[in-house]
Design a protein around this motif. Structure first.
Motif, PDB file in Angstrom:
ATOM      1  N   LEU C 149       0.853  -1.193   0.000  1.00 37.79           N
ATOM      2  CA  LEU C 149       0.000   0.000   0.000  1.00 37.79           C
ATOM      3  C   LEU C 149       0.894   1.250   0.000  1.00 37.79           C
ATOM      4  O   LEU C 149       1.818   1.340   0.802  1.00 37.79           O
ATOM      5  CB  LEU C 149      -0.864  -0.038   1.269  1.00 37.79           C
ATOM      6  CG  LEU C 149      -2.024   0.933   1.386  1.00 37.79           C
ATOM      7  CD1 LEU C 149      -3.102   0.627   0.359  1.00 37.79           C
ATOM      8  CD2 LEU C 149      -2.624   0.859   2.793  1.00 37.79           C
ATOM      9  N   PRO C 150       0.644   2.198  -0.911  1.00 42.97           N
ATOM     10  CA  PRO C 150       1.461   3.414  -0.881  1.00 42.97           C
ATOM     11  C   PRO C 150       1.273   4.152   0.444  1.00 42.97           C
ATOM     12  O   PRO C 150       0.152   4.236   0.942  1.00 42.97           O
ATOM     13  CB  PRO C 150       0.921   4.253  -2.044  1.00 42.97           C
ATOM     14  CG  PRO C 150      -0.201   3.520  -2.641  1.00 42.97           C
ATOM     15  CD  PRO C 150      -0.420   2.243  -1.915  1.00 42.97           C
ATOM     16  N   TYR C 151       2.354   4.667   0.976  1.00 47.68           N
ATOM     17  CA  TYR C 151       2.219   5.346   2.265  1.00 47.68           C
ATOM     18  C   TYR C 151       3.208   6.488   2.387  1.00 47.68           C
ATOM     19  O   TYR C 151       4.213   6.548   1.673  1.00 47.68           O
ATOM     20  CB  TYR C 151       2.395   4.365   3.416  1.00 47.68           C
ATOM     21  CG  TYR C 151       3.822   3.937   3.684  1.00 47.68           C
ATOM     22  CD1 TYR C 151       4.434   2.955   2.907  1.00 47.68           C
ATOM     23  CD2 TYR C 151       4.560   4.512   4.722  1.00 47.68           C
ATOM     24  CE1 TYR C 151       5.735   2.562   3.152  1.00 47.68           C
ATOM     25  CE2 TYR C 151       5.871   4.108   4.975  1.00 47.68           C
ATOM     26  CZ  TYR C 151       6.454   3.142   4.184  1.00 47.68           C
ATOM     27  OH  TYR C 151       7.740   2.753   4.426  1.00 47.68           O
ATOM     28  N   ALA C 152       2.874   7.383   3.303  1.00 48.97           N
ATOM     29  CA  ALA C 152       3.789   8.444   3.692  1.00 48.97           C
ATOM     30  C   ALA C 152       3.889   8.385   5.210  1.00 48.97           C
ATOM     31  O   ALA C 152       2.978   7.895   5.879  1.00 48.97           O
ATOM     32  CB  ALA C 152       3.258   9.796   3.246  1.00 48.97           C
ATOM     33  N   VAL C 153       5.021   8.867   5.739  1.00 55.61           N
ATOM     34  CA  VAL C 153       5.187   8.878   7.193  1.00 55.61           C
ATOM     35  C   VAL C 153       4.973  10.302   7.694  1.00 55.61           C
ATOM     36  O   VAL C 153       5.532  11.248   7.147  1.00 55.61           O
ATOM     37  CB  VAL C 153       6.592   8.386   7.588  1.00 55.61           C
ATOM     38  CG1 VAL C 153       6.789   8.513   9.098  1.00 55.61           C
ATOM     39  CG2 VAL C 153       6.785   6.944   7.147  1.00 55.61           C
TER      40      VAL C 153
END
Lengths: 440, 137, 211
Positions: C149-153
């Motif tokens: 799943l594409p994610y950002a922190v």
């Protein structure tokens, strides 16, 4: 010489007389002896007969009367025979045998009470553990229901609730605490909550006639009342045809109390069953597991025990719907009015005036200043599959439902096609694992 | 799951007027909304973001439970997603889907899935999103 | 990004709805999208959702309690609350007829087997982290990466939490070069919108140029 002769004669005469007299006396003696012998013979014969009677009575006592008397301890209608030969029996013998009988039944009753108490204690331990585990399961299921949208979680929750009801009822029967403390709870919710614990819950239709919608049950009686209502509802659903509704009405009664009335269109009770049910509902002082029959018919006994402990009451009679009507009266001292803010569940038939649940803004946590600590490190992962999944996997409305045999699916679909309510009924029946109560 | 949630404090801190049942173990389980059924009516899947709109047909009292009528009433003024309805009713999404499916089946609600399909999530859509996010006040 | 977050709560959304008021959607014309906001307990998921949401954050929540059964509990004492179940979500209408639904999803490992279900239909995930306990975010990052799943922190800058440079954090989180990392104050609306923009930009880079 003459004198001597006279003397001889005289002596002879006297001897003769004496001898005659002796003969007379001997004859009397003989007669007397004969009578005595005859009497003794009669007595001996009587004694022998008495002994025979006593032996027979003792044999009968051992073989029939004592077992029957012990049986009658648990089966009040079991006949206990009297003496075999009431006319022939000696009064003392009869009394002694009565003493033996009561001594034997006392001993049996005492032993039975001890064994039953030990069994109840053992059951309390077991039910407490199982109940605790089922509540833990309930918590997990509850969490999952709010995280995930799979309807099977609802089904599982229901199964778990059925198991909880059984174990809780058993615990109550074994004199355990109901195992759950609640806060003051709306009466309407207590009744709907009780409904949810019964296999045929979809057939139960509650009519809410409370003038005060926030009428509540005080904390200590909330769970016991839910248990009692659940047992009455279980009895009503399991003894009426699956196609019939089980109407429940809640209302306030004249003396500041409240009334929960459960009707069913079932087979009703004969007089004897009704009398026994009423005895159980009145909460007898002692109630042994061994008295519950086989299979155990515990519902009313559970209610009776709670009645005894918490001060509400239950009356049963013939229902105008054809079956049984149970009226549970909650006295004023077990009732309270909940504060305005208490939001009733949407599942409770009540005026549709409740707003959406809202919550005040919560302050952000004051995080204490912490020392700078060395940061931990990790290693990044790669997707499990060679090809990463698409950017967004969107819901697939036609996604296949969970595995189910075509037969099950067909039956369910057929039921659903008949419309919501009948669908409910059919589905409810499919889970009909209620155990009967004491109707015959 | 931020700080200040009641979960970290005692039962006394549980909010009043909160979800049905208030503090303490739940009294009324959500599965009651299923009416004993294992699956919602019909086979069409409902998503959390399925949009629900009420029609003018009021669900008759005889055929529907209080929870059905509550959902229909909630949706009278306008559209909401399933997940929002669930939160307003205090029910899990799964239970709300049963109610929505019943009401859609009876013509009392319309359901619409405005969620883009996989093939529709393209650069244009995400670019629109970015433009929109940057334009937010 | 090293500025200290303002101590005041973030500006409330312009039209913070009053309790009891239901904010309806137009019945047609909108595209609805789902984003996952995840991270360990207490990392600020609810705060971020509340900051962004145009509806009061709705919880499908109850205060759950431990069973009172057991020998310690047979005295009939009221139960103690032990855990709070909550699925928070918020709604953010974005100009251009788009509506974003933000789902706060637990980052605890016990939920991982169920993540496919939770994340279904989501554009991507925002994984939140707290520098005071960075490692708490590792498991959920692992899991999101494994799911693809594409994610950002989003590193939520709690007052008093140690500050670190983006580079340091990226190194410790072992982020791929293209994975965005944003430091933010979840109470601040601009900051929070910034995290969504970072995530959306990242999603865009993963889409094919031409379709």
């Amino acid at each position: 010489m003459l004198i001597a002769f006279i003397a001889v004669l005289l002596a002879a005469a006297i001897g003769g007389i004496w001898s005659g007299l002796r003969h007379v006396r001997d004859a009397q003696l003989v007669r007397m002896a004969r009578t005595t012998v005859q009497t003794a013979e009669v007595r001996a014969k009587n004694a022998e007969e008495q002994l025979q009677v006593a032996i027979e009575e003792l044999r009968y006592l051992a073989a029939d009367r004592i077992p029957a008397a012990v049986l009658a301890l648990t089966h009040e209608h079991a006949p206990v025979p009297g003496l075999l030969h009431p006319q022939a029996a000696n009064a003392q013998l009869a009394k002694a045998m009565r003493d033996v009988l009561s001594s034997a039944t006392d001993a049996a009753a005492g032993e039975r009470d001890r064994v039953d108490a030990a069994a109840r204690a053992a059951m309390r331990g077991a039910t407490s553990k199982v109940q605790s585990l089922l509540y833990q399961t309930q918590s997990v299921l509850h969490d999952l229901q709010h995280e995930l949208d799979d309807p099977r979680l609802l089904e599982l929750d229901f199964r778990n609730e059925l198991a909880l009801r059984r174990i809780q009822a058993t615990a109550v029967l074994c004199e355990a605490w109901p195992g759950l403390a609640r806060s003051d709870s709306p009466l309407a919710e207590v009744v709907i909550g009780a409904q949810s614990r019964v296999a045929g819950y979809a057939r139960i239709k509650m009519a809410n006639h409370l003038r005060e919608q926030r009428l509540g049950v005080v904390a200590r009686a909330a769970e016991p009342l839910a248990i009692a209502v659940a047992e009455l509802l279980a009895n009503a659903t399991s003894y009426s045809h699956p196609d019939t509704a089980v109407p429940v009405t809640i209302q306030q009664s004249g003396g500041r109390g409240a009334l929960v009335v459960v009707d069913d269109a079932g087979i009703g009770m004969d007089d004897e069953t009704l009398a026994r049910a009423r005895r159980l509902l009145a909460g007898p002082d002692t109630l042994l597991l061994t008295e519950l029959g086989n299979p155990p018919q515990a519902g009313f006994a559970v209610v009776g025990r709670l009645v005894k402990q918490y001060g509400f009451s239950v009356h049963i009679e013939s229902s105008p719907y054809g079956g049984v009507r149970a009226m549970l009266r909650v006295p004023a001292e077990l009732l309270t009015v909940l504060d305005e803010e208490h939001t009733l569940s949407v599942l409770v038939p009540a005026p549709a005036d409740t707003a959406a649940p809202q919550r005040p803004a919560e302050p952000l946590e004051d995080s204490p200043v912490t020392e700078a600590v060395p940061l931990p490190s990790r290693r990044r992962r790669s997707p499990k599959t060679a090809a990463a999944r698409p950017v967004a996997a969107v819901p697939q409305p036609e996604a296949a439902p969970a595995a189910r045999t075509p037969e099950q699916a067909g039956a369910l679909w057929g039921a659903l096609q008949d419309g919501t309510r009948s669908g409910r009924t059919a589905a409810g029946n499919a889970t009909g694992d209620e155990q009967g109560d004491i109707r015959s | 799951m931020t700080a200040g949630r009641p979960g970290t404090s005692g039962a006394a801190a549980a909010p009043k007027g909160g979800p049905p049942g208030g503090r303490g173990r739940r009294l009324i389980p959500a599965y009651l909304a299923t009416g004993g059924r294992e699956r919602p009516r019909g086979t069409a899947g409902f998503d959390r973001l399925t949009l629900l709109v009420a029609t003018d047909q009021q669900p008759p009292e005889l055929d529907f439970g209080p929870e059905h009528r509550r959902l229909w009433t909630l949706l009278r003024p306008g559209a909401l997603t399933v997940v929002e309805c669930a939160a307003h009713l205090g029910l899990p999404v799964s239970a709300t889907v049963f109610l929505a499916a019943d009401l859609v089946g009876g013509g009392h609600l319309l359901a619409r899935s405005p969620v883009p399909k996989a093939e529709e999530i393209d650069r244009t859509l995400i670019e629109r999103l970015l433009v929109g996010l940057r334009a937010l006040p | 990004m090293d500025s200290v977050p303002s101590p005041e709560p973030a500006t409330a959304p312009a039209a913070e709805p009053r309790p009891g008021q239901v904010r309806y959607l137009p019945a047609t014309g909108q595209t609805l999208m789902k984003l996952i906001i995840t991270g360990p307990f207490g990392v600020g998921k609810t705060t971020l959702i509340r900051t962004l949401s145009e509806i009061p954050t709705l919880h499908t929540e109850e205060v759950m309690t431990r069973s009172s059964v057991g020998h310690d509990d047979l005295k009939g004492l009221p139960e103690k609350a032990t855990t709070t179940v909550a699925v928070d979500f918020g709604r953010l209408t974005v100009p251009g007829d788009l509506v974003l639904y933000l789902f706060g999803t637990p980052g605890q490992e016990r939920f991982f087997p169920l993540w496919q279900d939770i994340a279904r239909g989501a554009l991507g995930a925002l994984v939140m982290a707290d520098t005071r306990r960075l490692a708490d975010s590792f498991p959920v990052m692992d899991m999101v990466e494994e799911e693809g799943l594409p994610y950002a922190v989003a590193v939520n800058r709690f007052p008093g939490a140690p500050a670190h440079s983006d580079d340091t954090l990226r190194k410790h989180l072992d982020l791929a070069p293209q994975t965005p990392l944003v430091q933010c104050d979840a109470r601040n609306r601009r900051d929070s919108i910034g995290t969504l923009i970072a995530l959306a930009e990242h999603v865009l880079t993963r889409l094919p140029e031409d379709d």
